[in-house]
Design a protein around this motif. Structure first.
Motif, PDB file in Angstrom:
ATOM      1  N   GLN A  68       3.119  -5.673  12.516  1.00  0.00           N
ATOM      2  CA  GLN A  68       2.432  -4.554  13.164  1.00  0.00           C
ATOM      3  C   GLN A  68       3.197  -3.250  13.017  1.00  0.00           C
ATOM      4  OE1 GLN A  68       2.073  -6.352  17.092  1.00  0.00           O
ATOM      5  NE2 GLN A  68      -0.150  -6.446  16.840  1.00  0.00           N
ATOM      6  N   VAL A  69       4.522  -3.322  13.038  1.00  0.00           N
ATOM      7  CA  VAL A  69       5.332  -2.112  12.933  1.00  0.00           C
ATOM      8  C   VAL A  69       5.497  -1.677  11.473  1.00  0.00           C
ATOM      9  CG1 VAL A  69       7.633  -1.146  13.327  1.00  0.00           C
ATOM     10  CG2 VAL A  69       6.552  -2.553  15.085  1.00  0.00           C
ATOM     11  N   CYS A  70       5.656  -2.634  10.570  1.00  0.00           N
ATOM     12  CA  CYS A  70       5.967  -2.302   9.180  1.00  0.00           C
ATOM     13  C   CYS A  70       4.748  -1.885   8.360  1.00  0.00           C
ATOM     14  CB  CYS A  70       6.648  -3.490   8.499  1.00  0.00           C
ATOM     15  SG  CYS A  70       8.359  -3.743   9.002  1.00  0.00           S
ATOM     16  N   ARG A  71       3.577  -2.418   8.696  1.00  0.00           N
ATOM     17  CA  ARG A  71       2.400  -2.093   7.878  1.00  0.00           C
ATOM     18  C   ARG A  71       2.126  -0.596   7.809  1.00  0.00           C
ATOM     19  NH1 ARG A  71      -2.544  -3.902   9.607  1.00  0.00           N
ATOM     20  NH2 ARG A  71      -1.622  -4.704  11.536  1.00  0.00           N
ATOM     21  N   PRO A  72       2.139   0.143   8.938  1.00  0.00           N
ATOM     22  CA  PRO A  72       1.909   1.595   8.834  1.00  0.00           C
ATOM     23  C   PRO A  72       2.992   2.302   8.023  1.00  0.00           C
ATOM     24  CG  PRO A  72       1.636   0.851  11.093  1.00  0.00           C
ATOM     25  CD  PRO A  72       2.235  -0.285  10.347  1.00  0.00           C
ATOM     26  N   LEU A  73       4.219   1.809   8.106  1.00  0.00           N
ATOM     27  CA  LEU A  73       5.303   2.424   7.336  1.00  0.00           C
ATOM     28  C   LEU A  73       5.092   2.197   5.842  1.00  0.00           C
ATOM     29  CD1 LEU A  73       8.369   1.377   9.543  1.00  0.00           C
ATOM     30  CD2 LEU A  73       7.062   3.508   9.624  1.00  0.00           C
ATOM     31  N   ALA A  74       4.718   0.968   5.487  1.00  0.00           N
ATOM     32  CA  ALA A  74       4.463   0.672   4.075  1.00  0.00           C
ATOM     33  C   ALA A  74       3.262   1.451   3.565  1.00  0.00           C
ATOM     34  CB  ALA A  74       4.245  -0.830   3.892  1.00  0.00           C
ATOM     35  N   ALA A  75       2.232   1.591   4.403  1.00  0.00           N
ATOM     36  CA  ALA A  75       1.052   2.359   4.009  1.00  0.00           C
ATOM     37  C   ALA A  75       1.388   3.823   3.784  1.00  0.00           C
ATOM     38  CB  ALA A  75      -0.039   2.225   5.068  1.00  0.00           C
ATOM     39  N   LEU A 104      12.485  -0.185   3.893  1.00  0.00           N
ATOM     40  CA  LEU A 104      12.312  -1.006   5.095  1.00  0.00           C
ATOM     41  C   LEU A 104      13.570  -1.817   5.402  1.00  0.00           C
ATOM     42  CD1 LEU A 104       8.649  -2.209   4.519  1.00  0.00           C
ATOM     43  CD2 LEU A 104       9.434  -0.505   6.164  1.00  0.00           C
ATOM     44  N   ALA A 105      14.235  -2.314   4.369  1.00  0.00           N
ATOM     45  CA  ALA A 105      15.463  -3.088   4.594  1.00  0.00           C
ATOM     46  C   ALA A 105      16.554  -2.230   5.203  1.00  0.00           C
ATOM     47  CB  ALA A 105      15.936  -3.689   3.278  1.00  0.00           C
ATOM     48  N   ALA A 106      16.520  -0.929   4.909  1.00  0.00           N
ATOM     49  CA  ALA A 106      17.560  -0.025   5.405  1.00  0.00           C
ATOM     50  C   ALA A 106      17.186   0.647   6.727  1.00  0.00           C
ATOM     51  CB  ALA A 106      17.850   1.045   4.353  1.00  0.00           C
ATOM     52  N   THR A 107      15.953   0.476   7.172  1.00  0.00           N
ATOM     53  CA  THR A 107      15.474   1.161   8.377  1.00  0.00           C
ATOM     54  C   THR A 107      15.962   0.456   9.642  1.00  0.00           C
ATOM     55  OG1 THR A 107      13.489   1.956   7.251  1.00  0.00           O
ATOM     56  CG2 THR A 107      13.412   1.875   9.643  1.00  0.00           C
ATOM     57  N   THR A 108      16.365   1.237  10.625  1.00  0.00           N
ATOM     58  CA  THR A 108      16.739   0.686  11.933  1.00  0.00           C
ATOM     59  C   THR A 108      15.605   0.924  12.926  1.00  0.00           C
ATOM     60  OG1 THR A 108      17.763   2.731  12.716  1.00  0.00           O
ATOM     61  CG2 THR A 108      19.165   1.179  11.485  1.00  0.00           C
ATOM     62  N   LEU A 109      15.645   0.219  14.031  1.00  0.00           N
ATOM     63  CA  LEU A 109      14.611   0.381  15.047  1.00  0.00           C
ATOM     64  C   LEU A 109      14.566   1.811  15.579  1.00  0.00           C
ATOM     65  CD1 LEU A 109      15.018  -2.912  17.140  1.00  0.00           C
ATOM     66  CD2 LEU A 109      13.258  -2.378  15.451  1.00  0.00           C
TER      67      LEU A 109
END
Length: 238
Positions: free
Chosen positions: A135-142, A150-155
């Motif tokens: 749910q959190v990653c899909r908008p970021l990938a879009a 994404l691997a380097a992103t922190t909360l």
């Protein structure tokens, strides 16, 4: 206790029940319609009745919900006694008696129980973490984020949304890193970050987990409505 005070306490009880989740679906039992009734009298005695989609819902899942509901209600100031009763379920007697006696799952089911339910609860939380990651990653990938990104992103670098808040809560419940400096994409078993090369496969698993939870939730809602002849429009208005 006045009528007004009793009504206020009932509202607090319902709010507390909103924090109790179906362990498999990761949704509040109030939202799912599993709370059939909630009453409280002038002496602070609360009675909550729970219902499930079928007579044969898994007894371990049912036990967790009844026990969690009992804990949530009995912990409230003003509740002098809490009775949480599961209705119309094949194991209702064992569950209701066991929860009331604080006997645990093994104490409630004896030789039929393989053990207590901590491991099962943790398994479902790991699935909730996976679903929340999708749910959190899909908008970021879009928006263009790559697996390396994404691997380097922190909360702490993710926009603050209800989905992120929910993901943080589920990770914290599992004892996984949930602070601003924690990696966004982690292995829910170990709590370690997922490398960029493994991110695409990890997110496919996360998406499959989320869609499975959503599908099962829809099925359970439909079965509950059919079993108890619930009008969806009336349910939405309540």
């Amino acid at each position: 206790m006045t009528v007004t005070t009793a009504g206020t306490l009932r509202s607090r009880i319902l709010a507390a029940l909103g924090g109790v989740r179906d362990p498999e679906l990761d949704e509040p039992i109030t939202v799912l319609g599993f709370v059939a009734s909630c009453t409280v009298d002038s002496d602070g005695q609360a009675e909550v009745h729970l219902r499930l989609p079928t007579y044969f819902c898994a007894p371990n899942f049912a036990y967790l919900m009844v026990a969690d509901a009992y804990d949530a209600v009995s912990a409230l100031d003003g509740v002098r006694r809490a009775d949480v009763i599961l209705d119309e379920h094949f194991a209702a007697a064992a569950i209701n008696q066991g929860v009331a006696a604080r006997a645990g799952f093994v104490g409630s089911f004896g030789a039929e129980a393989a053990g207590e339910l901590d491991a099962l609860r943790a398994d479902f939380l790991r699935k909730a973490v996976l679903a929340g990651t999708d749910q959190v990653c899909r908008p970021l990938a879009a928006a263009g984020a790559t697996p390396d990104d994404l691997a380097a992103t922190t909360l702490g670098e993710v926009p603050d949304t209800p989905a992120l808040a929910r993901l943080r809560r589920r990770r914290a419940e599992l004892g996984l890193p949930a602070g601003d400096g924690a990696p966004l994409v982690i292995d829910p078993g170990s709590g370690t970050g997922v490398g960029a090369a493994a991110v695409p496969l990890h997110l496919r698993r996360a998406r499959l987990t989320r869609t499975s939870l959503e599908a099962n939730t829809g099925i359970c809602r439909g079965m509950l409505r059919h079993r108890y002849q619930i009008d969806p429009e009336a349910e939405d208005e309540s």
